[in-house]
Design a protein around this motif. Structure first.
Motif, PDB file in Angstrom:
ATOM      1  N   SER A 157     -16.759  53.384  74.753  1.00 48.41           N
ATOM      2  CA  SER A 157     -15.511  54.104  75.039  1.00 48.41           C
ATOM      3  C   SER A 157     -14.679  53.406  76.097  1.00 48.41           C
ATOM      4  O   SER A 157     -15.225  52.951  77.108  1.00 48.41           O
ATOM      5  N   PRO A 158     -13.362  53.349  75.909  1.00 44.84           N
ATOM      6  CA  PRO A 158     -12.484  52.991  77.021  1.00 44.84           C
ATOM      7  C   PRO A 158     -12.415  54.171  77.989  1.00 44.84           C
ATOM      8  O   PRO A 158     -12.985  55.234  77.722  1.00 44.84           O
ATOM      9  N   GLN A 179     -17.290  55.347  79.099  1.00 46.26           N
ATOM     10  CA  GLN A 179     -16.074  55.203  79.897  1.00 46.26           C
ATOM     11  C   GLN A 179     -16.390  54.916  81.358  1.00 46.26           C
ATOM     12  O   GLN A 179     -15.643  54.207  82.039  1.00 46.26           O
ATOM     13  N   THR A 182     -17.055  51.216  81.405  1.00 45.31           N
ATOM     14  CA  THR A 182     -15.774  50.506  81.316  1.00 45.31           C
ATOM     15  C   THR A 182     -15.084  50.521  82.672  1.00 45.31           C
ATOM     16  O   THR A 182     -14.523  49.520  83.119  1.00 45.31           O
ATOM     17  N   LEU A 186     -13.331  47.542  84.937  1.00 43.17           N
ATOM     18  CA  LEU A 186     -11.946  47.619  85.391  1.00 43.17           C
ATOM     19  C   LEU A 186     -11.867  47.592  86.918  1.00 43.17           C
ATOM     20  O   LEU A 186     -10.934  47.004  87.488  1.00 43.17           O
ATOM     21  N   ALA A 282     -15.231  44.189  75.762  1.00 41.79           N
ATOM     22  CA  ALA A 282     -14.077  44.770  75.076  1.00 41.79           C
ATOM     23  C   ALA A 282     -12.794  44.395  75.804  1.00 41.79           C
ATOM     24  O   ALA A 282     -12.746  44.363  77.034  1.00 41.79           O
ATOM     25  N   TYR A 284     -10.213  46.130  76.231  1.00 38.22           N
ATOM     26  CA  TYR A 284      -9.718  47.221  77.087  1.00 38.22           C
ATOM     27  C   TYR A 284     -10.393  47.244  78.458  1.00 38.22           C
ATOM     28  O   TYR A 284      -9.849  47.788  79.413  1.00 38.22           O
ATOM     29  N   ALA A 285     -11.567  46.640  78.562  1.00 43.90           N
ATOM     30  CA  ALA A 285     -12.273  46.641  79.845  1.00 43.90           C
ATOM     31  C   ALA A 285     -11.747  45.585  80.812  1.00 43.90           C
ATOM     32  O   ALA A 285     -12.047  45.640  82.009  1.00 43.90           O
ATOM     33  N   ASP A 287      -8.337  44.808  80.725  1.00 43.67           N
ATOM     34  CA  ASP A 287      -6.893  45.024  80.707  1.00 43.67           C
ATOM     35  C   ASP A 287      -6.378  45.268  82.131  1.00 43.67           C
ATOM     36  O   ASP A 287      -6.724  46.280  82.751  1.00 43.67           O
ATOM     37  N   ALA A 290      -4.684  48.717  82.660  1.00 43.16           N
ATOM     38  CA  ALA A 290      -5.641  49.819  82.727  1.00 43.16           C
ATOM     39  C   ALA A 290      -6.383  49.794  84.056  1.00 43.16           C
ATOM     40  O   ALA A 290      -6.664  50.846  84.649  1.00 43.16           O
TER      41      ALA A 290
END
Length: 304
Positions: A157-158, A179, A182, A186, A282, A284-285, A287, A290
């Motif tokens: 999951s993001p 999440q 993640t 981030l 991923a 998104y991880a 980004d 984010a």
């Protein structure tokens, strides 16, 4: 350029720090009383670092500290922001290495005193507040490293910014875990962007598949179901010594001098995740937008 090292999946924490001199450096390892935290602490102490273990169970941590020749133990409950503030407020002197290792996996729905979903509160917000509170000590080291222990579970999951704490959506333990992991990556991306100019480098990692106390909420049938669903029904498990290797590498190896804001697995920087696999990172991880958004939200949460 992707960072590679001579080490790999079978390497141990002791091997990646063999010949490394960490004398004069101070390290803090969360979750140091069990699992890969023990072996991370052992390797850092063997390399000459003054290691402090941070754990909820200080009695167990004291036994481990004696075994691995750590310097001492401090109490820490990452789900309790008061506990985090007590530690950061009491810390004196520089801190060269912070290993954000403690965590909880796939537990039933629980909430912190603030009402935060407990996996996110423990795995991310607790470590966010800890690292932020210790920033003056990290800066004072004039060359510090922060290690954020994430997981391939981040692929589940993001960060769902619209409902991080499962206040409106149905709670699902693996999505909540995903999440939070993640968020660990981030955090490394944005913390490194903000802090590297002060000599504080931050990286994240996946330690590998290891059987530890982290799985205490997951029975064997559920673990097998999950592995089958992700296309890896019979993963090759690492020993705890191997599982701690990437953490030890990021914490103390000169091979990582000047490197920050990245995600590693099997002692090397991970490439992009390919659909249907459980390796890599991923998009998104990593980004940056984010990461910046999560930072702002995290600051607001922990400053309540």
């Amino acid at each position: 350029m992707t960072v590679t090292t001579p080490f790999g999946k079978a390497s141990t924490a002791a091997e990646v720090l063999a010949g490394v001199d960490l004398g004069g450096k101070r390290a803090l390892v969360t979750g140091g009383a069990s699992g890969i935290g023990v072996e991370t602490a052992r390797a850092l102490a063997a390399a000459g670092a003054e290691v402090t273990l941070a754990a909820r169970d200080v009695t167990a941590a004291a036994r481990v500290a004696a075994e691995v020749k750590a310097h001492g133990v401090v109490p820490l409950d990452l789900a309790d922001q008061g506990s985090v503030r007590e530690l950061t407020g009491a810390w004196e002197g520089p801190l060269h290495i912070l290993v954000n290792n403690a965590g909880v996996m796939a537990r039933p729905l629980g909430r912190s005193p603030e009402g935060w979903e407990l996996q996110f509160a423990t795995n991310h917000l607790g470590h966010f507040a800890l690292a932020s509170g210790l920033l003056p000590a990290l800066r004072a080291a004039h060359g510090a490293r922060v290690v954020s222990v994430s997981s391939a579970g981040h692929l589940f999951s993001p960060v769902v910014f619209d409902d991080i704490h499962f206040e409106r959506r149905e709670y699902e333990p693996w999505s909540a875990y995903g999440q939070s992991k993640t968020a660990n990556i981030l955090f490394a991306v944005e913390a490194n962007r903000r802090w590297s100019g002060d000599g504080v480098l931050v990286n994240a990692l996946h330690p590998g598949s290891i059987q530890t106390n982290l799985q205490r909420y997951v029975d064997a049938a559920e673990l097998q179901r999950l592995r089958a669903a992700t296309g890896n029904p019979n993963p090759e498990l690492k020993t705890v010594e191997q599982g701690a290797a990437t953490s030890a590498l990021l914490a103390g190896s000169p091979l990582l001098d000047g490197v920050g804001g990245r995600y590693f697995e099997n002692c090397n920087e991970a490439g992009p995740n390919q659909p249907g696999t459980r390796t890599g990172v991923a998009a998104y991880a990593l980004d940056p937008d984010a990461a910046a958004r999560l930072w702002t939200i995290s600051e607001q949460e922990v400053s309540r």
